[in-house]
Design a protein around this motif. Structure first.
Motif, PDB file in Angstrom:
ATOM      1  N   ALA A   1     -11.116 -16.015   0.253  1.00  0.00           N
ATOM      2  CA  ALA A   1     -10.019 -15.179   0.733  1.00  0.00           C
ATOM      3  C   ALA A   1      -8.868 -15.174  -0.274  1.00  0.00           C
ATOM      4  O   ALA A   1      -8.280 -14.118  -0.548  1.00  0.00           O
ATOM      5  N   LEU A   2      -8.547 -16.317  -0.838  1.00  0.00           N
ATOM      6  CA  LEU A   2      -7.498 -16.405  -1.844  1.00  0.00           C
ATOM      7  C   LEU A   2      -7.858 -15.579  -3.068  1.00  0.00           C
ATOM      8  O   LEU A   2      -7.026 -14.846  -3.608  1.00  0.00           O
ATOM      9  N   LYS A   3      -9.088 -15.672  -3.497  1.00  0.00           N
ATOM     10  CA  LYS A   3      -9.548 -14.885  -4.654  1.00  0.00           C
ATOM     11  C   LYS A   3      -9.409 -13.393  -4.367  1.00  0.00           C
ATOM     12  O   LYS A   3      -8.933 -12.626  -5.214  1.00  0.00           O
ATOM     13  N   ASN A   4      -9.787 -12.972  -3.180  1.00  0.00           N
ATOM     14  CA  ASN A   4      -9.693 -11.559  -2.820  1.00  0.00           C
ATOM     15  C   ASN A   4      -8.244 -11.091  -2.746  1.00  0.00           C
ATOM     16  O   ASN A   4      -7.944  -9.962  -3.109  1.00  0.00           O
ATOM     17  N   GLU A   5      -7.349 -11.954  -2.276  1.00  0.00           N
ATOM     18  CA  GLU A   5      -5.923 -11.617  -2.222  1.00  0.00           C
ATOM     19  C   GLU A   5      -5.380 -11.348  -3.609  1.00  0.00           C
ATOM     20  O   GLU A   5      -4.598 -10.428  -3.809  1.00  0.00           O
ATOM     21  N   GLN A   6      -5.773 -12.144  -4.571  1.00  0.00           N
ATOM     22  CA  GLN A   6      -5.266 -12.014  -5.924  1.00  0.00           C
ATOM     23  C   GLN A   6      -5.752 -10.733  -6.593  1.00  0.00           C
ATOM     24  O   GLN A   6      -5.138 -10.266  -7.539  1.00  0.00           O
ATOM     25  N   GLN A   7      -6.823 -10.154  -6.110  1.00  0.00           N
ATOM     26  CA  GLN A   7      -7.367  -8.952  -6.714  1.00  0.00           C
ATOM     27  C   GLN A   7      -6.706  -7.687  -6.179  1.00  0.00           C
ATOM     28  O   GLN A   7      -6.912  -6.618  -6.718  1.00  0.00           O
ATOM     29  N   GLN A   8      -5.897  -7.814  -5.139  1.00  0.00           N
ATOM     30  CA  GLN A   8      -5.235  -6.657  -4.570  1.00  0.00           C
ATOM     31  C   GLN A   8      -4.020  -6.296  -5.410  1.00  0.00           C
ATOM     32  O   GLN A   8      -3.294  -7.162  -5.883  1.00  0.00           O
ATOM     33  N   ASP A   9      -3.807  -5.014  -5.599  1.00  0.00           N
ATOM     34  CA  ASP A   9      -2.654  -4.531  -6.353  1.00  0.00           C
ATOM     35  C   ASP A   9      -1.475  -4.361  -5.408  1.00  0.00           C
ATOM     36  O   ASP A   9      -1.589  -3.708  -4.373  1.00  0.00           O
ATOM     37  N   TRP A  10      -0.339  -4.954  -5.750  1.00  0.00           N
ATOM     38  CA  TRP A  10       0.840  -4.882  -4.884  1.00  0.00           C
ATOM     39  C   TRP A  10       1.256  -3.443  -4.641  1.00  0.00           C
ATOM     40  O   TRP A  10       1.796  -3.121  -3.595  1.00  0.00           O
ATOM     41  N   TRP A  11       0.999  -2.558  -5.586  1.00  0.00           N
ATOM     42  CA  TRP A  11       1.365  -1.148  -5.445  1.00  0.00           C
ATOM     43  C   TRP A  11       0.679  -0.537  -4.227  1.00  0.00           C
ATOM     44  O   TRP A  11       1.250   0.302  -3.536  1.00  0.00           O
ATOM     45  N   ASP A  12      -0.542  -0.962  -3.968  1.00  0.00           N
ATOM     46  CA  ASP A  12      -1.290  -0.451  -2.821  1.00  0.00           C
ATOM     47  C   ASP A  12      -0.788  -1.019  -1.499  1.00  0.00           C
ATOM     48  O   ASP A  12      -1.096  -0.490  -0.436  1.00  0.00           O
ATOM     49  N   GLU A  13      -0.014  -2.084  -1.561  1.00  0.00           N
ATOM     50  CA  GLU A  13       0.467  -2.761  -0.358  1.00  0.00           C
ATOM     51  C   GLU A  13       1.826  -2.261   0.107  1.00  0.00           C
ATOM     52  O   GLU A  13       2.241  -2.548   1.221  1.00  0.00           O
ATOM     53  N   ILE A  14       2.543  -1.541  -0.762  1.00  0.00           N
ATOM     54  CA  ILE A  14       3.880  -1.088  -0.382  1.00  0.00           C
ATOM     55  C   ILE A  14       3.825   0.314   0.205  1.00  0.00           C
ATOM     56  O   ILE A  14       2.845   1.041   0.008  1.00  0.00           O
ATOM     57  N   GLY A  15       4.877   0.699   0.905  1.00  0.00           N
ATOM     58  CA  GLY A  15       4.920   1.996   1.560  1.00  0.00           C
ATOM     59  C   GLY A  15       5.299   3.122   0.606  1.00  0.00           C
ATOM     60  O   GLY A  15       5.764   2.897  -0.519  1.00  0.00           O
TER      61      GLY A  15
ATOM     62  N   GLU B   1       8.940   3.046  -0.577  1.00  0.00           N
ATOM     63  CA  GLU B   1       9.176   2.084  -1.654  1.00  0.00           C
ATOM     64  C   GLU B   1       8.658   2.618  -2.983  1.00  0.00           C
ATOM     65  O   GLU B   1       9.319   2.470  -4.021  1.00  0.00           O
ATOM     66  N   ARG B   2       7.502   3.234  -2.969  1.00  0.00           N
ATOM     67  CA  ARG B   2       6.961   3.827  -4.199  1.00  0.00           C
ATOM     68  C   ARG B   2       7.890   4.903  -4.742  1.00  0.00           C
ATOM     69  O   ARG B   2       8.124   4.983  -5.949  1.00  0.00           O
ATOM     70  N   ALA B   3       8.420   5.736  -3.843  1.00  0.00           N
ATOM     71  CA  ALA B   3       9.333   6.802  -4.268  1.00  0.00           C
ATOM     72  C   ALA B   3      10.593   6.209  -4.898  1.00  0.00           C
ATOM     73  O   ALA B   3      11.084   6.725  -5.913  1.00  0.00           O
ATOM     74  N   GLU B   4      11.119   5.122  -4.318  1.00  0.00           N
ATOM     75  CA  GLU B   4      12.309   4.475  -4.872  1.00  0.00           C
ATOM     76  C   GLU B   4      12.027   3.910  -6.259  1.00  0.00           C
ATOM     77  O   GLU B   4      12.854   4.022  -7.171  1.00  0.00           O
ATOM     78  N   ILE B   5      10.875   3.299  -6.419  1.00  0.00           N
ATOM     79  CA  ILE B   5      10.502   2.754  -7.729  1.00  0.00           C
ATOM     80  C   ILE B   5      10.348   3.875  -8.740  1.00  0.00           C
ATOM     81  O   ILE B   5      10.845   3.791  -9.873  1.00  0.00           O
ATOM     82  N   ASP B   6       9.666   4.939  -8.347  1.00  0.00           N
ATOM     83  CA  ASP B   6       9.495   6.083  -9.247  1.00  0.00           C
ATOM     84  C   ASP B   6      10.845   6.665  -9.654  1.00  0.00           C
ATOM     85  O   ASP B   6      11.054   7.017 -10.824  1.00  0.00           O
ATOM     86  N   GLU B   7      11.772   6.757  -8.710  1.00  0.00           N
ATOM     87  CA  GLU B   7      13.110   7.280  -9.017  1.00  0.00           C
ATOM     88  C   GLU B   7      13.834   6.346  -9.979  1.00  0.00           C
ATOM     89  O   GLU B   7      14.491   6.799 -10.923  1.00  0.00           O
TER      90      GLU B   7
END
Length: 77
Positions: free
Chosen positions: A28-42, A45-51
């Motif tokens: 489970a820990l290994k699988n968590e580390q493979q997830q991209d944080w970008w896919d986890e945010i709303g 939040e993505r729009a704010e980062i892009d701006e």
């Protein structure tokens, strides 16, 4: 800390584990580390980062010194 030695020690320790629940936790820990944080945010939040990135590209930025001076009153507490 010698990171390579620590990794080898972890590998040896892991090979001696026989408890399936412990192995499952490592998987489970290994699988968590493979997830991209970008896919986890709303989307907001993505729009704010892009701006923010667009503002930086346009040169609409402040130096560290400018920011520290602006917020000095809160830093001293």
């Amino acid at each position: 800390m010698d990171i390579q030695l620590e990794k080898l020690n972890l590998i040896k320790w892991l090979t001696d584990i026989d408890e399936p629940s412990v192995i499952a936790r490592f998987i489970a820990l290994k699988n968590e580390q493979q997830q991209d944080w970008w896919d986890e945010i709303g989307e907001d939040e993505r729009a704010e980062i892009d701006e923010g990135l667009a503002q930086a590209d346009r040169g609409e930025v402040f130096s560290h010194e400018e920011v520290m001076a602006k917020y000095e009153k809160w830093r001293s507490k």
